[in-house]
Write a protein that holds these residues in place. Structure first.
Motif, PDB file in Angstrom:
ATOM      1  N   PRO A  49      13.022  -5.646 -10.667  1.00  0.00           N
ATOM      2  CA  PRO A  49      13.449  -5.680  -9.260  1.00  0.00           C
ATOM      3  C   PRO A  49      12.945  -4.507  -8.406  1.00  0.00           C
ATOM      4  N   GLU A  50      13.060  -3.261  -8.910  1.00  0.00           N
ATOM      5  CA  GLU A  50      12.614  -2.122  -8.060  1.00  0.00           C
ATOM      6  C   GLU A  50      11.119  -2.212  -7.770  1.00  0.00           C
ATOM      7  N   ARG A  51      10.337  -2.671  -8.751  1.00  0.00           N
ATOM      8  CA  ARG A  51       8.891  -2.770  -8.526  1.00  0.00           C
ATOM      9  C   ARG A  51       8.564  -3.908  -7.569  1.00  0.00           C
ATOM     10  N   ILE A  52       9.306  -5.011  -7.688  1.00  0.00           N
ATOM     11  CA  ILE A  52       9.072  -6.130  -6.767  1.00  0.00           C
ATOM     12  C   ILE A  52       9.284  -5.642  -5.331  1.00  0.00           C
ATOM     13  N   GLU A  53      10.348  -4.878  -5.116  1.00  0.00           N
ATOM     14  CA  GLU A  53      10.633  -4.365  -3.763  1.00  0.00           C
ATOM     15  C   GLU A  53       9.562  -3.370  -3.321  1.00  0.00           C
ATOM     16  N   GLN A  54       9.195  -2.486  -4.254  1.00  0.00           N
ATOM     17  CA  GLN A  54       8.213  -1.442  -3.944  1.00  0.00           C
ATOM     18  C   GLN A  54       6.842  -2.038  -3.592  1.00  0.00           C
ATOM     19  N   ASN A  55       6.458  -3.084  -4.320  1.00  0.00           N
ATOM     20  CA  ASN A  55       5.088  -3.599  -4.181  1.00  0.00           C
ATOM     21  C   ASN A  55       4.811  -4.250  -2.831  1.00  0.00           C
ATOM     22  N   ILE A  56       5.854  -4.677  -2.138  1.00  0.00           N
ATOM     23  CA  ILE A  56       5.607  -5.277  -0.809  1.00  0.00           C
ATOM     24  C   ILE A  56       5.852  -4.265   0.317  1.00  0.00           C
ATOM     25  N   ASP A  57       6.280  -3.069  -0.080  1.00  0.00           N
ATOM     26  CA  ASP A  57       6.555  -2.017   0.909  1.00  0.00           C
ATOM     27  C   ASP A  57       5.278  -1.186   1.110  1.00  0.00           C
ATOM     28  N   VAL A  58       4.246  -1.837   1.632  1.00  0.00           N
ATOM     29  CA  VAL A  58       2.938  -1.174   1.762  1.00  0.00           C
ATOM     30  C   VAL A  58       2.339  -1.384   3.149  1.00  0.00           C
ATOM     31  N   PHE A  59       3.195  -1.748   4.101  1.00  0.00           N
ATOM     32  CA  PHE A  59       2.655  -2.084   5.419  1.00  0.00           C
ATOM     33  C   PHE A  59       2.970  -1.031   6.489  1.00  0.00           C
ATOM     34  N   ASP A  60       3.445   0.166   6.056  1.00  0.00           N
ATOM     35  CA  ASP A  60       3.754   1.166   7.082  1.00  0.00           C
ATOM     36  C   ASP A  60       3.103   2.516   6.796  1.00  0.00           C
ATOM     37  N   PHE A  61       2.014   2.518   6.046  1.00  0.00           N
ATOM     38  CA  PHE A  61       1.230   3.750   5.925  1.00  0.00           C
ATOM     39  C   PHE A  61      -0.242   3.368   5.823  1.00  0.00           C
ATOM     40  N   GLU A  62      -1.099   4.347   6.034  1.00  0.00           N
ATOM     41  CA  GLU A  62      -2.535   4.069   6.151  1.00  0.00           C
ATOM     42  C   GLU A  62      -3.286   5.033   5.240  1.00  0.00           C
ATOM     43  N   LEU A  63      -4.235   4.509   4.487  1.00  0.00           N
ATOM     44  CA  LEU A  63      -5.116   5.381   3.705  1.00  0.00           C
ATOM     45  C   LEU A  63      -6.260   5.838   4.610  1.00  0.00           C
ATOM     46  N   ASP A  64      -6.607   7.127   4.541  1.00  0.00           N
ATOM     47  CA  ASP A  64      -7.701   7.594   5.399  1.00  0.00           C
ATOM     48  C   ASP A  64      -9.024   7.567   4.624  1.00  0.00           C
ATOM     49  N   ALA A  65     -10.098   7.963   5.286  1.00  0.00           N
ATOM     50  CA  ALA A  65     -11.432   7.867   4.675  1.00  0.00           C
ATOM     51  C   ALA A  65     -11.511   8.686   3.384  1.00  0.00           C
ATOM     52  N   ASP A  66     -10.852   9.846   3.356  1.00  0.00           N
ATOM     53  CA  ASP A  66     -10.876  10.656   2.123  1.00  0.00           C
ATOM     54  C   ASP A  66     -10.177   9.912   0.987  1.00  0.00           C
ATOM     55  N   ASP A  67      -9.034   9.304   1.301  1.00  0.00           N
ATOM     56  CA  ASP A  67      -8.289   8.546   0.275  1.00  0.00           C
ATOM     57  C   ASP A  67      -9.159   7.409  -0.267  1.00  0.00           C
ATOM     58  N   LEU A  68      -9.830   6.714   0.658  1.00  0.00           N
ATOM     59  CA  LEU A  68     -10.642   5.568   0.247  1.00  0.00           C
ATOM     60  C   LEU A  68     -11.802   6.025  -0.638  1.00  0.00           C
ATOM     61  N   ALA A  69     -12.334   7.225  -0.354  1.00  0.00           N
ATOM     62  CA  ALA A  69     -13.429   7.747  -1.183  1.00  0.00           C
ATOM     63  C   ALA A  69     -12.920   8.056  -2.592  1.00  0.00           C
ATOM     64  N   VAL A  70     -11.702   8.570  -2.672  1.00  0.00           N
ATOM     65  CA  VAL A  70     -11.121   8.865  -3.995  1.00  0.00           C
ATOM     66  C   VAL A  70     -10.972   7.562  -4.785  1.00  0.00           C
ATOM     67  N   ILE A  71     -10.477   6.516  -4.125  1.00  0.00           N
ATOM     68  CA  ILE A  71     -10.278   5.239  -4.830  1.00  0.00           C
ATOM     69  C   ILE A  71     -11.631   4.635  -5.204  1.00  0.00           C
ATOM     70  N   ALA A  72     -12.621   4.788  -4.314  1.00  0.00           N
ATOM     71  CA  ALA A  72     -13.962   4.255  -4.619  1.00  0.00           C
ATOM     72  C   ALA A  72     -14.533   4.915  -5.877  1.00  0.00           C
ATOM     73  N   SER A  73     -14.152   6.175  -6.115  1.00  0.00           N
ATOM     74  CA  SER A  73     -14.705   6.891  -7.275  1.00  0.00           C
ATOM     75  C   SER A  73     -14.166   6.334  -8.600  1.00  0.00           C
ATOM     76  N   LEU A  74     -13.146   5.489  -8.537  1.00  0.00           N
ATOM     77  CA  LEU A  74     -12.587   4.925  -9.776  1.00  0.00           C
ATOM     78  C   LEU A  74     -13.382   3.718 -10.286  1.00  0.00           C
ATOM     79  N   GLU A  75     -14.324   3.226  -9.456  1.00  0.00           N
ATOM     80  CA  GLU A  75     -15.070   2.024  -9.850  1.00  0.00           C
ATOM     81  C   GLU A  75     -15.819   2.247 -11.171  1.00  0.00           C
ATOM     82  N   SER A  76     -15.605   1.347 -12.109  1.00  0.00           N
ATOM     83  CA  SER A  76     -16.281   1.446 -13.402  1.00  0.00           C
ATOM     84  C   SER A  76     -16.883   0.116 -13.823  1.00  0.00           C
ATOM     85  N   GLY A  77     -16.529  -0.948 -13.102  1.00  0.00           N
ATOM     86  CA  GLY A  77     -17.021  -2.280 -13.475  1.00  0.00           C
ATOM     87  C   GLY A  77     -16.189  -2.921 -14.573  1.00  0.00           C
TER      88      GLY A  77
END
Ligand code: NDP
Ligand code: DGU
Length: 276
Positions: free
Chosen positions: A237-265
């Motif tokens: 239940p807590e994860r179900i609630e948490q997983n849809i609570d993603v519409f009130d913050f924004e990732l910035d370009a630095d954050d997106l670059a960090v996530i892009a660095s995780l790509e491994s295929g």
């Protein structure tokens, strides 16, 4: 009962679909009933199942237990690849509807192209018929590479509304997402948390701390910010609630670059060309 929390996206056939919904792979009927009914009462409006998950009965019961009307919930299911083919798909669809206890689904998908069986074009024609009959409001595919879509587009009349594929920070599927989008097909991301395994990546903990969220919320925010649809699975239940609570913050370009660095295929599931 919470109002709907996810924005909706208009599909190429004019229907609207919630951008974020609940996945229920590897849950029993009883777990699915609980998770679905809890999720719907806490702001979800989309559930993704499949004949192969063996829990369509539980999903239907969960929708009925939620207190929402059938037309307030977007229900998706899929034909398993061993049933690819025209008549076998029509039969499998009837069985799915029967187990769900509904007289239509919102989105019906080909689960895998299974290219060596070479029946996905016939399967698609069956989906076109179900759409014409109004029993599948929208039709789509899953696990299609661009070459499988190109063949479908060349040989059939109706464009898939959705291509549901494995997609997460290890496997961002950027080229396929661009291809889908160029044809007006919405990419819907499965195993968006890489079945939970991507959450242990060190850099995600730092991003989560920066935004005051969990690592899962950072990853799900990344999915929705890319404009894709996404179906995280949880029976907690807590994860179900948490997983849809993603519409009130924004990732910035630095954050997106960090996530892009995780790509491994790395895939958590099989390559669609190898599933037959
Ligand atoms: N078309 C296709 O071929 C496929 C479609 N799918 C669809 O996509 C959905 C999602 O993919 P799935 O493979 O289930 O994997 P996910 O990437 O959604 O990960 C699910 C796992 O992550 C855990 N989890 C969920 N939320 C959190 C959180 N906030 N924090 C920590 N852990 C969390 C879950 O645990 P717990 O449940 O215990 O909370 C579960 O073990 C499926 O359920 C199915 O509907 C999936 C595979 C293939
Ligand atoms: O929807 C569920 C899937 O298609 C399931 O068959 C795959 O996720 C499989 O476990 C895999 O490893 O590829």
């Amino acid at each position: 009962m919470l109002d709907a929390l996810s924005p909706t996206i208009t599909l190429n056939d004019g229907h609207t679909m919630p951008q974020l919904g609940l996945g229920v792979y590897k849950t029993t009927d009883a777990e699915a009933t609980h998770a679905v009914s809890f999720a719907l009462q806490h702001g979800y409006r989309l559930v993704d199942t499949a004949a192969m998950y063996l829990n369509e009965r539980g999903v239907g019961d969960g929708v009925r237990a939620s207190g929402l009307a059938r037309d307030e919930v977007f229900v998706t299911t899929k034909v398993w690849f061993t049933d690819n083919g025209y008549e076998s798909t029509l039969r499998s669809f009837d069985e799915s509807l029967d187990r769900l206890g509904f007289d239509y689904v919102d989105l019906y998908m080909i689960h895998w192209p299974a290219p060596r069986n070479d029946k996905y074009v016939d399967t698609w024609r069956a989906l076109e018929r179900l759409r014409d009959e109004g029993r599948a409001r929208s039709i789509g595919v899953a696990n299609f590479h661009a070459k499988h879509l190109e063949r479908l587009l060349g040989e059939t009349d109706v464009l898939p509304a959705v291509n549901q594929v494995e997609l997460h920070p290890w496997l961002p599927q950027t080229e396929l997402t661009v291809f889908d989008r160029s044809h007006g097909i919405l990419t819907q991301d499965w195993s968006p948390l890489a079945r939970g395994h991507v959450l242990d990546s060190g850099p995600l903990a730092a991003l989560a701390a920066k935004h005051g969220t969990s690592p899962a919320q950072v990853v799900l925010r990344w999915h929705v910010q890319r404009g894709n649809a996404v179906i995280p699975k949880s029976v907690t239940p807590e994860r179900i609630e948490q997983n849809i609570d993603v519409f009130d913050f924004e990732l910035d370009a630095d954050d997106l670059a960090v996530i892009a660095s995780l790509e491994s295929g790395e895939r958590t599931g099989v390559d669609p060309d190898d599933r037959n």
